[in-house]
Scaffold this motif. Structure first.
Motif, PDB file in Angstrom:
ATOM      1  N   ALA A  40       0.832  -1.207   0.000  1.00  0.00           N
ATOM      2  CA  ALA A  40       0.000   0.000   0.000  1.00  0.00           C
ATOM      3  C   ALA A  40       0.869   1.259   0.000  1.00  0.00           C
ATOM      4  CB  ALA A  40      -0.922  -0.005   1.213  1.00  0.00           C
ATOM      5  N   GLY A  41       2.050   1.161   0.591  1.00  0.00           N
ATOM      6  CA  GLY A  41       2.938   2.328   0.677  1.00  0.00           C
ATOM      7  C   GLY A  41       2.695   3.140   1.938  1.00  0.00           C
ATOM      8  N   ARG A  42       2.193   2.486   2.995  1.00  0.00           N
ATOM      9  CA  ARG A  42       1.877   3.198   4.237  1.00  0.00           C
ATOM     10  C   ARG A  42       3.118   3.546   5.056  1.00  0.00           C
ATOM     11  NH1 ARG A  42      -2.501   3.369   2.293  1.00  0.00           N
ATOM     12  NH2 ARG A  42      -4.400   2.322   2.966  1.00  0.00           N
ATOM     13  N   THR A  43       4.106   2.635   5.073  1.00  0.00           N
ATOM     14  CA  THR A  43       5.266   2.877   5.927  1.00  0.00           C
ATOM     15  C   THR A  43       6.378   3.558   5.126  1.00  0.00           C
ATOM     16  OG1 THR A  43       6.014   0.625   5.463  1.00  0.00           O
ATOM     17  CG2 THR A  43       4.824   0.963   7.516  1.00  0.00           C
ATOM     18  N   ALA A  44       7.161   4.371   5.849  1.00  0.00           N
ATOM     19  CA  ALA A  44       8.221   5.142   5.192  1.00  0.00           C
ATOM     20  C   ALA A  44       9.328   4.224   4.679  1.00  0.00           C
ATOM     21  CB  ALA A  44       8.782   6.168   6.184  1.00  0.00           C
ATOM     22  N   THR A  45       9.591   3.141   5.391  1.00  0.00           N
ATOM     23  CA  THR A  45      10.625   2.199   4.956  1.00  0.00           C
ATOM     24  C   THR A  45      10.037   0.796   4.963  1.00  0.00           C
ATOM     25  OG1 THR A  45      11.345   1.882   7.230  1.00  0.00           O
ATOM     26  CG2 THR A  45      12.524   3.544   5.944  1.00  0.00           C
ATOM     27  N   ARG A  46      10.565  -0.056   4.135  1.00  0.00           N
ATOM     28  CA  ARG A  46      10.112  -1.452   4.146  1.00  0.00           C
ATOM     29  C   ARG A  46      11.224  -2.332   3.609  1.00  0.00           C
ATOM     30  NH1 ARG A  46       8.125   0.481  -0.381  1.00  0.00           N
ATOM     31  NH2 ARG A  46       6.512   1.583   0.721  1.00  0.00           N
ATOM     32  N   ARG A  47      11.149  -3.624   3.947  1.00  0.00           N
ATOM     33  CA  ARG A  47      12.091  -4.590   3.379  1.00  0.00           C
ATOM     34  C   ARG A  47      11.821  -4.731   1.881  1.00  0.00           C
ATOM     35  NH1 ARG A  47      10.411  -9.684   6.704  1.00  0.00           N
ATOM     36  NH2 ARG A  47      11.359 -10.770   4.943  1.00  0.00           N
ATOM     37  N   THR A  48      12.828  -5.238   1.172  1.00  0.00           N
ATOM     38  CA  THR A  48      12.647  -5.516  -0.251  1.00  0.00           C
ATOM     39  C   THR A  48      12.267  -6.990  -0.397  1.00  0.00           C
ATOM     40  OG1 THR A  48      14.366  -3.910  -0.724  1.00  0.00           O
ATOM     41  CG2 THR A  48      13.766  -5.408  -2.502  1.00  0.00           C
ATOM     42  N   PRO A  49      11.160  -7.270  -1.083  1.00  0.00           N
ATOM     43  CA  PRO A  49      10.752  -8.685  -1.198  1.00  0.00           C
ATOM     44  C   PRO A  49      11.542  -9.408  -2.285  1.00  0.00           C
ATOM     45  CG  PRO A  49       9.231  -7.313  -2.409  1.00  0.00           C
ATOM     46  CD  PRO A  49      10.234  -6.368  -1.792  1.00  0.00           C
TER      47      PRO A  49
END
Ligand code: NAP
Length: 258
Positions: A40-49
């Motif tokens: 969704a793009g809610r968090t500023a950072t995320r892991r790369t799948p």
């Protein structure tokens, strides 16, 4: 779309934003499928799948149906959080419209253990009403998007744990934030409960192992837990784990690596 591994077999869309989403991408890429994980793009950072990633809404159910057709998606694996109800409904409608099979990963909910003091409620508005009064703070672990429901409980101090700060200011005279991301280990949770002297806990019944330590600590300390129930069971093939989802994909599409 960002690329991390060589594309191979039929395309699988994983609706992500959860640990299961990353695990499903790992398992399906390893099994030889071309995998796109959607966030969704809610968090500023995320892991790369593993595989590919796309970020942002589809534009409702009809937008997702168009995406499924244009991108030639052979199966959708819904690995979204158990409380992400809108995207689950959209996936059901879109898959029906596009004729794409849909598999839901429904992690089992937490169940109360001996010694637990749970007050089970149907939604967040009821959760706000159910928080017992008192001098000790309430620990709110429901994410940042719906904290507005708790704005009226000015009689209690709120300590709110979220990954990122709320997008709009939260107007409450006695609220403070802890910004942190799971998994949360038991000893760290024990230390936090001792330091902040929580008198109650509010959580959604996500069933996540990564977030379960707080329940153990609340049980050990005899602290009441306001537990928000899940709204409904989704349509489509429901499985309880990533392994079962991978098996269901293989049953539908055959083994891509073979
Ligand atoms: P939601 O209310 O079910 O969805 C709202 C809208 O966000 C959807 O209509 C869709 O926009 C977009 N969206 C949601 N998940 C998406 C995905 N994986 N890929 C592309 N678009 C997505 O969702 P939410 O509760 O805000 O949760 C958003 C994300 O955070 C989910 O992916 C979920 O797994 C994760 N998450 C949620 C919670 C929670 O408690 N709800 C907790 C942890 C993580 P369009 O209509 O434009 O397609």
């Amino acid at each position: 779309m960002s690329r991390r591994s060589r594309a191979k077999g039929p395309r699988v869309l994983v609706l992500g934003g959860s640990t299961e989403g990353f695990d499903a991408a790992d398992a399906l890429v390893a099994a030889g499928y071309e995998v796109v994980t959607s966030f969704a793009g809610r968090t500023a950072t995320r892991r790369t799948p593993a595989g590919f990633a796309r970020v942002g809404g589809f534009g409702g159910a009809s937008g997702m149906a168009v995406y499924l057709t244009i991108e030639d998606i052979a199966v959708v694996v819904d690995a979204t959080h158990p409380f992400a109800n809108k995207i689950k409904t959209n996936a059901e409608i879109a898959c029906r419209e596009a004729g794409t099979p849909l598999i839901h990963i429904e992690r089992p909910p937490w169940t109360p253990q001996p010694g637990d003091d749970w007050r089970v409620v149907p939604n967040l508005r009821a959760a706000a009403e159910a928080i017992p009064g008192g001098e000790r703070p309430c620990f709110l672990t429901i994410g940042r998007q719906e904290i507005r429901h708790f704005a009226g409980r000015t009689d209690i101090e709120l300590v709110i744990r979220t990954i990122d700060p709320p997008e709009t200011p939260f107007d409450h005279p006695r609220a403070s934030f802890i910004f942190d991301r799971g998994p949360f280990e038991i000893e760290a949770e024990r230390a936090l409960f001792a330091e902040r002297r929580f008198g109650s806990l509010v959580t959604k019944n996500s069933g996540s192992d990564a977030a379960a330590a707080k329940l153990t600590v609340a049980r050990d300390l005899g602290i009441p837990v306001v537990m928000v129930e899940r709204a409904r069971r989704p349509e489509g093939v429901a499985v309880a784990s990533v392994d079962e989802a991978a098996a269901a994909v293989a049953a539908l599409l055959g083994s891509a690596a073979a």
